[in-house]
Enzyme design. Sequence first.
Site, PDB file in Angstrom:
ATOM      1  N   GLY A   1       0.736  -1.161   0.060  1.00  0.00           N
ATOM      2  CA  GLY A   1      -0.126   0.220   0.152  1.00  0.00           C
ATOM      3  C   GLY A   1       0.897   1.109  -0.045  1.00  0.00           C
ATOM      4  O   GLY A   1       0.187   2.198   0.540  1.00  0.00           O
TER       5      GLY A   1
ATOM      6  N   ALA B   1       1.828   3.332  -2.253  1.00  0.00           N
ATOM      7  CA  ALA B   1       1.489   4.471  -3.292  1.00  0.00           C
ATOM      8  C   ALA B   1       0.839   5.379  -2.693  1.00  0.00           C
ATOM      9  O   ALA B   1       0.670   6.496  -3.451  1.00  0.00           O
ATOM     10  CB  ALA B   1       0.803   3.778  -4.495  1.00  0.00           C
TER      11      ALA B   1
ATOM     12  N   ASP C   1       2.401  -1.939  -4.346  1.00  0.00           N
ATOM     13  CA  ASP C   1       1.135  -1.617  -4.445  1.00  0.00           C
ATOM     14  C   ASP C   1       0.493  -2.054  -6.146  1.00  0.00           C
ATOM     15  O   ASP C   1       1.341  -2.474  -6.571  1.00  0.00           O
ATOM     16  CB  ASP C   1       1.068  -0.072  -4.706  1.00  0.00           C
TER      17      ASP C   1
ATOM     18  N   LEU D   1      -2.618  -7.736  -4.459  1.00  0.00           N
ATOM     19  CA  LEU D   1      -2.709  -8.567  -3.095  1.00  0.00           C
ATOM     20  C   LEU D   1      -4.001  -9.252  -3.080  1.00  0.00           C
ATOM     21  O   LEU D   1      -3.974 -10.272  -2.111  1.00  0.00           O
ATOM     22  CB  LEU D   1      -2.310  -7.939  -2.113  1.00  0.00           C
TER      23      LEU D   1
ATOM     24  N   GLY E   1      -4.977  -1.978   2.019  1.00  0.00           N
ATOM     25  CA  GLY E   1      -6.318  -2.080   2.395  1.00  0.00           C
ATOM     26  C   GLY E   1      -7.294  -1.280   1.651  1.00  0.00           C
ATOM     27  O   GLY E   1      -6.889  -0.399   1.073  1.00  0.00           O
TER      28      GLY E   1
ATOM     29  N   TYR F   1     -16.264  -4.698   6.144  1.00  0.00           N
ATOM     30  CA  TYR F   1     -14.783  -4.139   6.581  1.00  0.00           C
ATOM     31  C   TYR F   1     -14.492  -4.289   8.011  1.00  0.00           C
ATOM     32  O   TYR F   1     -13.417  -4.876   8.134  1.00  0.00           O
ATOM     33  CB  TYR F   1     -14.903  -2.657   6.093  1.00  0.00           C
TER      34      TYR F   1
HETATM   35  P1  NAI Z   1      -5.296   4.726   0.799  1.00  0.00           P
HETATM   36  O1  NAI Z   1      -6.451   4.435   0.021  1.00  0.00           O
HETATM   37  O2  NAI Z   1      -4.758   6.162   0.822  1.00  0.00           O
HETATM   38  O3  NAI Z   1      -3.897   3.729   0.338  1.00  0.00           O
HETATM   39  C1  NAI Z   1      -4.412   2.292   0.351  1.00  0.00           C
HETATM   40  C2  NAI Z   1      -3.244   1.615  -0.668  1.00  0.00           C
HETATM   41  O4  NAI Z   1      -3.442   0.497  -0.721  1.00  0.00           O
HETATM   42  C3  NAI Z   1      -3.284   2.508  -2.190  1.00  0.00           C
HETATM   43  O5  NAI Z   1      -2.202   3.082  -2.500  1.00  0.00           O
HETATM   44  C4  NAI Z   1      -4.020   1.171  -2.896  1.00  0.00           C
HETATM   45  O6  NAI Z   1      -3.701   1.149  -4.388  1.00  0.00           O
HETATM   46  C5  NAI Z   1      -3.378  -0.164  -2.065  1.00  0.00           C
HETATM   47  N1  NAI Z   1      -4.120  -1.230  -2.476  1.00  0.00           N
HETATM   48  C6  NAI Z   1      -5.429  -1.433  -2.393  1.00  0.00           C
HETATM   49  N2  NAI Z   1      -5.779  -2.462  -2.922  1.00  0.00           N
HETATM   50  C7  NAI Z   1      -4.760  -3.357  -3.367  1.00  0.00           C
HETATM   51  C8  NAI Z   1      -4.482  -4.551  -3.910  1.00  0.00           C
HETATM   52  N3  NAI Z   1      -5.384  -5.351  -4.053  1.00  0.00           N
HETATM   53  N4  NAI Z   1      -3.071  -4.911  -3.850  1.00  0.00           N
HETATM   54  C9  NAI Z   1      -1.888  -3.861  -3.525  1.00  0.00           C
HETATM   55  N5  NAI Z   1      -2.536  -2.727  -3.138  1.00  0.00           N
HETATM   56  C10 NAI Z   1      -3.599  -2.194  -3.125  1.00  0.00           C
HETATM   57  O7  NAI Z   1      -5.799   4.288   2.150  1.00  0.00           O
HETATM   58  P2  NAI Z   1      -5.178   4.332   3.654  1.00  0.00           P
HETATM   59  O8  NAI Z   1      -6.103   5.012   4.388  1.00  0.00           O
HETATM   60  O9  NAI Z   1      -3.773   4.761   3.654  1.00  0.00           O
HETATM   61  O10 NAI Z   1      -5.264   2.874   4.085  1.00  0.00           O
HETATM   62  C11 NAI Z   1      -3.875   2.026   4.544  1.00  0.00           C
HETATM   63  C12 NAI Z   1      -4.801   1.184   5.589  1.00  0.00           C
HETATM   64  O11 NAI Z   1      -5.130   1.771   6.786  1.00  0.00           O
HETATM   65  C13 NAI Z   1      -5.712   0.194   5.188  1.00  0.00           C
HETATM   66  O12 NAI Z   1      -5.573  -1.007   5.479  1.00  0.00           O
HETATM   67  C14 NAI Z   1      -6.864   0.733   5.715  1.00  0.00           C
HETATM   68  O13 NAI Z   1      -8.134  -0.098   5.902  1.00  0.00           O
HETATM   69  C15 NAI Z   1      -6.435   1.345   6.990  1.00  0.00           C
HETATM   70  N6  NAI Z   1      -7.202   2.280   7.776  1.00  0.00           N
HETATM   71  C16 NAI Z   1      -7.426   3.374   7.447  1.00  0.00           C
HETATM   72  C17 NAI Z   1      -8.174   4.444   8.027  1.00  0.00           C
HETATM   73  C18 NAI Z   1      -8.367   5.803   7.546  1.00  0.00           C
HETATM   74  O14 NAI Z   1      -9.044   6.485   8.278  1.00  0.00           O
HETATM   75  N7  NAI Z   1      -7.788   6.173   6.696  1.00  0.00           N
HETATM   76  C19 NAI Z   1      -8.635   3.845   9.589  1.00  0.00           C
HETATM   77  C20 NAI Z   1      -8.237   2.612   9.962  1.00  0.00           C
HETATM   78  C21 NAI Z   1      -7.515   1.815   9.044  1.00  0.00           C
END
Ligand code: NAI
Length: 267
Positions: free
Chosen positions: A24, A26, A48, A58, A87, A161
């Site tokens: 993740g 990116a 990513d 993934l 995620g 989720y």
């Molecule tokens: P984001 O959307 O900014 O970044 C997530 C990254 O994961 C993206 O670059 C995306 O391309 C990558 N990704 C998604 N599906 C993928 C796949 N199938 N294979 C490889 N890469 C993949 O989101 P964020 O907020 O940075 O999320 C990171 C983690 O934090 C996630 O696990 C999310 O569930 C968790 N999280 C986020 C919260 C929030 O408020 N933003 C709160 C609690 C948890």
Amino acid sequence: MTNSDALSASGAASDAPRIHVVTGSASGIGLATKQLLESQGHRVIGVDLRDADVIADLSTPEGRTALVDRVTELSGGGIDAILAVAGVDIAGPATVAINYYGAIATMEGLRPLLLASPAPRVVAVSSITSVHPFDQRLLDIMLDGTEEEALSRAAVAGQVYATTKRALSRWIRRRAVHPEWAGAGIPLNAVAPGLVRTELLKRLFEDQETKRRIEAGSPMPLGGPYEPVAAAELLAWLTSEKNGHMTGQTIFLDGGADVVLRGDSTW
Ligand code: NAI
């Protein structure tokens, strides 16, 4: 004995450059963590769907195999830390395939590459939603059934989720003390953020009703939603040499949301 020998013999951290794999990488929390680790002089292998050293989906078996093959190649067969950050929060089976099975495939698939490290560390990103209402049947399948069964349950279940994050934290808690983790000297933990200002949250907040529901579900009396670098700081510490003794934990970085939601119930 040199000074640095004396320091490592006493268990103090050395700050020597390490190789971290961040999924993740990116966007959002993964990107902030990659940037922080690089600013500390470490090497990061980013994974990513785009803009990464390893392009891998993934959620698929092919992507998970590509992850292990490419990281092995790029690292020369040895890494120091795994950060399973990737995620999504979209309805249905894809969320299960990425958040739970993708994260586990990352941790288990790359684990053998940690074994030569003097200070191997692993962390995954869970969520405050890991203590939200969840689908019991989906949870049971994720912990004890097959991915195929979980994907079909996710097609009809609610609270998918939250259930993936509960399952991830539970998996970590159960596995951390096993011989292949604690027995191999590998701390295995999770961070559970509250609301973090990333693309994921921005997309969810586009709908006002969803925004209202999410804010109500994650009350954060200490400071409210925060920037991804704050999560990166904790992820970097958990995967540093300094964390030699914490394992199996889900650490809430949530401005107090877990306390508001669960009160005294845990102690
Ligand atoms: P984001 O959307 O900014 O970044 C997530 C990254 O994961 C993206 O670059 C995306 O391309 C990558 N990704 C998604 N599906 C993928 C796949 N199938 N294979 C490889 N890469 C993949 O989101 P964020 O907020 O940075 O999320 C990171 C983690 O934090 C996630 O696990 C999310 O569930 C968790 N999280 C986020 C919260 C929030 O408020 N933003 C709160 C609690 C948890």
